[in-house]
Design an enzyme around this catalytic site. Structure first.
Site: not given
Length: 247
Positions: A137, A151
């Site tokens: 990401s 995350y």
């Protein structure tokens, strides 16, 4: 050199973790269209058309081993592994309890290593070939204002995992890369993108003026898992419309 033949996945067998939803299902469909035999796994994975589904809990090593037994019985080899499984728990850092942090890291990092290690030992190292692609990401590279501490940490770890594995397994002719997308609408994040203020703020920071499409990610996956990327390894490709290029 026949370049048309390079950009195909004909005859390859691919496993996509988390391939029954979100970005994984789009990558699975793209791989099928490009000629690959495709297996997707997840807790509720099912066979659909040309995509073979195998239920599997990738946090359980025994479950992963049983899945690989099934792949070996059916196809006899595995050429491509795409690690799409992942999760986030939205909490500000000061309230991010240890249990939640470990939960995110366990799936986003530890489980990916479990699958990758077993696939490598069972198939790719003996074959002396393979392509491994991890779904990272842009939040592995840039931070955000709240709710993503676990995350971001997990995806940053995944980037370094990608680079280190590329160094260790290059001698086996295994290429290991990652894709780092910006926001792409999925069932998991649609509530955020439906917030007009959030959406407009996000798009204003992307030079190409839009969020990602599932096809953007699937196209990059096809390239990195095909013959055209045989000399690319240890890389994290940002598929982000230029977001990470902008201050």
């Amino acid at each position: 050199m026949n370049y048309r033949d390079i950009f195909t996945l004909d005859g390859k067998t691919a496993l996509i973790t988390g391939g029954s939803g979100g970005l994984g299902s789009e990558i699975a469909e793209a791989f099928v269209q490009c000629g690959a035999n495709v297996v997707v796994c997840g807790r509720n994975a099912k066979t659909s058309g040309d995509i073979h589904g195998i239920p599997c809990d990738i946090t359980d090593e025994g479950s992963v081993s049983a899945m690989l037994d099934g792949i070996n019985d059916r196809f006899g080899r595995l050429d491509i592994l795409v690690n799409c499984a992942g999760k986030n728990i939205l909490k500000p850092a000061e309230d991010y309890d240890t249990e939640s942090f470990v939960d995110v890291m366990s799936l986003n990092v530890t489980a990916i290593h479990t699958v990758t290690r077993l696939v490598g030992k069972r198939f790719m190292i003996p074959q002396m070939s393979g392509k491994i692609l991890n779904l990272s990401s842009v939040k592995s590279i840039i931070g955000t204002t709240r709710d993503y501490i676990a995350y971001c940490a997990s995806k940053g770890a995944l980037n370094m995992y990608t680079k280190q594995l590329a160094c260790e397994w290059g001698k086996y002719n295994i290429c290991v890369n990652a894709i780092a997308p910006t926001f792409v609408r999925t069932a998991i994040n649609s509530f955020q993108l439906d917030d007009k203020e959030f959406y407009d703020s996000l798009v204003s920071r992307i030079p190409l003026g839009r969020i990602g499409q599932k096809s953007d990610i699937a196209s990059a996956a096809v390239f990195l898992c095909g013959g055209g990327a045989d000399f690319i390894t240890g890389q994290v490709l940002c598929v982000d419309g230029g977001l990470t290029a902008r201050q």
